[in-house]
Design a protein around this motif. Structure first.
Motif, mmCIF file in Angstrom:
data_model
loop_
_atom_site.group_PDB
_atom_site.id
_atom_site.type_symbol
_atom_site.label_atom_id
_atom_site.label_comp_id
_atom_site.label_asym_id
_atom_site.label_seq_id
_atom_site.Cartn_x
_atom_site.Cartn_y
_atom_site.Cartn_z
ATOM 1 N N ILE A 1 0.869 -1.188 0.000
ATOM 2 C CA ILE A 1 0.000 0.000 0.000
ATOM 3 C C ILE A 1 0.895 1.224 0.000
ATOM 4 O O ILE A 1 1.845 1.309 0.778
ATOM 5 C CB ILE A 1 -0.905 0.034 1.249
ATOM 6 C CG1 ILE A 1 -1.764 -1.228 1.312
ATOM 7 C CG2 ILE A 1 -1.800 1.261 1.232
ATOM 8 C CD1 ILE A 1 -2.523 -1.376 2.617
ATOM 9 N N GLU A 2 0.655 2.138 -0.916
ATOM 10 C CA GLU A 2 1.424 3.378 -0.964
ATOM 11 C C GLU A 2 0.456 4.552 -0.860
ATOM 12 O O GLU A 2 -0.660 4.491 -1.364
ATOM 13 C CB GLU A 2 2.175 3.511 -2.299
ATOM 14 C CG GLU A 2 3.265 2.491 -2.523
ATOM 15 C CD GLU A 2 4.543 2.809 -1.757
ATOM 16 O OE1 GLU A 2 4.629 3.900 -1.150
ATOM 17 O OE2 GLU A 2 5.445 1.950 -1.771
ATOM 18 N N ARG A 3 0.957 5.594 -0.206
ATOM 19 C CA ARG A 3 0.182 6.819 -0.185
ATOM 20 C C ARG A 3 0.640 7.663 -1.366
ATOM 21 O O ARG A 3 1.787 8.057 -1.460
ATOM 22 C CB ARG A 3 0.441 7.557 1.131
ATOM 23 C CG ARG A 3 -0.476 8.715 1.385
ATOM 24 C CD ARG A 3 -0.180 9.314 2.744
ATOM 25 N NE ARG A 3 -0.600 8.451 3.838
ATOM 26 C CZ ARG A 3 -1.846 8.375 4.292
ATOM 27 N NH1 ARG A 3 -2.785 9.099 3.742
ATOM 28 N NH2 ARG A 3 -2.145 7.592 5.291
ATOM 29 N N LYS B 1 -3.473 9.881 -0.903
ATOM 30 C CA LYS B 1 -4.498 8.847 -0.916
ATOM 31 C C LYS B 1 -3.862 7.471 -1.047
ATOM 32 O O LYS B 1 -2.816 7.320 -1.677
ATOM 33 C CB LYS B 1 -5.475 9.093 -2.075
ATOM 34 C CG LYS B 1 -6.348 10.297 -1.811
ATOM 35 C CD LYS B 1 -7.181 10.642 -3.004
ATOM 36 C CE LYS B 1 -8.052 11.863 -2.660
ATOM 37 N NZ LYS B 1 -8.643 12.449 -3.849
ATOM 38 N N LEU B 2 -4.541 6.482 -0.488
ATOM 39 C CA LEU B 2 -3.950 5.149 -0.471
ATOM 40 C C LEU B 2 -4.219 4.402 -1.760
ATOM 41 O O LEU B 2 -5.328 4.435 -2.301
ATOM 42 C CB LEU B 2 -4.515 4.356 0.709
ATOM 43 C CG LEU B 2 -4.102 4.894 2.086
ATOM 44 C CD1 LEU B 2 -4.745 4.069 3.188
ATOM 45 C CD2 LEU B 2 -2.585 4.901 2.233
ATOM 46 N N GLY C 1 -3.339 0.493 -3.485
ATOM 47 C CA GLY C 1 -2.815 -0.809 -3.103
ATOM 48 C C GLY C 1 -2.681 -1.744 -4.280
ATOM 49 O O GLY C 1 -3.298 -1.545 -5.338
ATOM 50 N N GLU D 1 6.113 1.877 3.673
ATOM 51 C CA GLU D 1 4.846 1.285 4.094
ATOM 52 C C GLU D 1 4.574 -0.062 3.424
ATOM 53 O O GLU D 1 3.517 -0.301 2.861
ATOM 54 C CB GLU D 1 3.683 2.241 3.762
ATOM 55 C CG GLU D 1 3.842 3.583 4.428
ATOM 56 C CD GLU D 1 2.857 4.597 3.879
ATOM 57 O OE1 GLU D 1 2.191 5.211 4.710
ATOM 58 O OE2 GLU D 1 2.747 4.751 2.665
#
Lengths: 350, 228
Positions: free
Chosen positions: A290-292, A296-297, A299, A346
């Protein structure tokens, strides 16, 4: 706004032949937006940067700032028009025998602006980058981040429309990078700048880019809005922005599904367990990340589906994925070879 | 130069030494100052040209660079004594004489210019590579970039170069003394060497050592003051 149209650049080689470095580059950066240009070293990033900062004239094609081609000027005309483009270099590019204020004043001095105006503009710029108290410090007395802020202030001295950042955050530590990026974002909005960010750091791209373009072998291979790219399972650039490292499933005959989901669709947080219930399958997580991206996220996950009952057909599966807002591509082996291209934050591994 | 009559082979009394030494020292000083002024101006300009016609420069021009570089190397190939003798006709053409300060200045400038040109070129090459680009994107003209960016950033290495060059010019002035240029070198040769005047010999040695030490000390101070 800056528009790069059909830009080509080639260099003559000693043996008389010609080496093309950039081929047919087309790129538009709107006012108040940030475009990141990424690519491996040797792809032509720095040549592109030199063309945009007008240090090199393109072989063909044009660079238009607010509709005016400025790519092939020379002498006084070039000096006049290049005010439209501010350039920030890697952190070492301050003049070491000048104070912070004198460094910022350099372009103003070169244009023979009167001294009272120079002083006023330098004060404004020092304030804009938050270093009012460091005006009379020499670069050696400033930290890397402070030096880069002075470099940014110098680039903005002549009210440019475009700000070109050539690896400006390389070599800075993460917190400093973050604060510099925050400053760039603020300046984009305050001065309606078109910012071009040439970088190899995906963290930088995820943090502030509105658009991303990938250059490879001198060609722009992919470009688009960052949220579209990360939501698109087929985008190579999206895969670099939200990379996925996977492990081999223990039973390779399993059906696998590579899931991409992002901010655009509404995805329930418990999609994984909902999916397991709806498919009546045991899900094995082979990789997930998952990256911001721009807050915003987004995945990406690779699942192995172990059905308890009848194996549903592909159409049924897609309907289920779709109802949860997930994009999926099915396979029977890991779809992606382990991506170890880039550093990511993350990370969640199975 | 004022002379004091002294029998051949006997030492000038210590109380009389200054009457010979000070005027000679003054001549050396004048010679070196004139030479260094010209060396810094001409050699500096050639050094800037050498750097800026190279592939890192503001107006790269390979052919011109090669030719200029060839001339600079030629100027540096000859030992000073040989150079001085070889260009006597040229010196006479320029100054109308082959002896005295005027005549010594010509070969000293010709020897000093290529040396200083290389020192300046090296000082500019040692600057970070982005320095020219910074000047260009800041909308500087070629002249503005040379003065306010290149020379300004390289100032302390250029001062170190001037120090080095001044010291070798003092040395050359002594060699020039052997062909009658006057100055400390002439004094040392004519009195100290040819007349075995030990007092003059010792005092010229001392005054040269003190001078060189002082030049170096001042140079180092200035380098430190200008370095950031």
């Amino acid at each position: 706004m800056i528009e790069i149209k059909n830009l080509c650049k080639s260099y003559p080689l000693p043996d008389g032949s010609i080496a093309p470095v950039l081929r047919d580059i087309n790129l538009t950066v709107a006012d108040q937006s940030i475009t990141a240009i990424v690519g491996p070293s040797g792809a032509g990033k720095s040549t592109l940067s030199k063309c945009i900062s007008l240090l090199e004239a393109p072989t063909s094609g044009s660079i238009l700032v607010n509709g005016k081609d400025i790519s092939r000027l020379s002498g006084a005309a070039l000096r006049h028009e290049r005010r439209a483009i501010g350039t920030i270099f890697q952190s070492s590019a301050l003049l070491h025998r000048k104070t912070a204020a004198q460094n910022i004043a350099l372009p103003l001095e070169f244009l023979r602006v009167v001294h009272s105006d120079i002083d006023r503009r330098v004060r404004e710029l020092l304030e804009a980058v938050g270093l009012t108290d460091k005006a009379h410090f020499y670069p050696a007395q400033l930290s890397g981040g402070q030096q880069q802020r002075i470099g940014i202030a110098r680039a903005l001295a002549l009210h440019p429309k475009v700000l070109l950042s050539d690896e400006a955050t390389s070599g800075l530590d993460p917190q400093v990078t973050e604060s510099i990026l925050g400053l760039l974002k603020h300046l984009r909005d305050e001065f309606h700048l078109s910012i071009i960010l040439i970088t190899h750091e995906m963290d930088v791209v995820r943090a502030i880019a509105d658009d991303v373009a990938a250059i490879s072998g001198g060609v722009l291979v992919e470009q688009g809005r960052i949220q579209d790219l990360v939501a698109n399972p087929d985008s190579a650039l999206g895969r670099q922005l939200v990379p996925l490292k996977t492990v081999e499933p223990t039973q390779p005959h399993h059906t696998t599904a590579e899931i991409t989901y992002g901010a655009d669709g509404v995805v329930p947080e418990d999609w994984l367990s909902t999916l397991a219930e709806q498919l009546n399958a045991r899900l094995k997580l082979l990789g997930a990340n998952i990256e911001r991206v721009r807050g915003k996220l987004h995945g990406r996950a690779l699942l192995a589906l172990d059905f308890k009952g009848v194996h549903p057909d592909a159409g049924t599966l897609h309907t289920v994925f779709h109802s949860l807002g997930l994009k999926a591509s099915l396979g029977t082996a890991p779809l992606v070879p382990a991506h170890d291209v880039l550093l990511t934050k993350e990370k969640v591994y199975a | 130069m004022s002379t004091v009559s002294s029998p051949l082979g006997s030492d000038t009394p210590w109380t009389e030494v200054h009457k010979l030494l000070l005027p000679a020292y003054w001549e050396t000083l004048v010679m070196v100052i004139i030479v260094m002024t010209m060396v810094v101006l001409i050699g500096g300009a050639i050094g800037v040209l050498l750097f800026n016609t190279s592939n890192r420069g503001l107006f790269a021009h390979k052919r011109f660079n090669q030719i200029l570089s060839w001339f600079v190397n030629m100027g540096r190939s000859l030992p000073f004594l040989v150079l001085m003798a070889a260009i006597i006709p040229f010196t006479k053409y320029i100054t109308g004489t082959t002896i005295g300060i005027k005549a010594a200045v010509v070969p000293m400038v010709i020897a000093g210019v290529p040396f200083f040109a290389r020192l300046v070129e090296n000082a500019l090459r040692d600057l970070p590579r982005e320095v020219n680009a910074v000047g260009l994107v800041s909308c500087g003209s070629i002249w503005q970039i040379i003065v306010h960016v290149q020379l300004s950033e390289a100032l302390s290495s250029i001062i170190a170069g001037i120090t080095l060059n001044t010291i070798s010019m003092i040395e050359y002035s002594a060699i020039a003394g052997t062909i009658g240029a006057g100055g400390i070198g002439y004094l040392a040769v004519v009195y100290g060497y040819q007349r075995f005047d030990h007092n003059i010999m010792i005092s010229t040695i001392i005054i040269l050592i003190v001078t060189i030490q002082m030049v170096q000390w001042i140079g180092d101070r200035l380098v430190r003051l200008t370095a950031r």
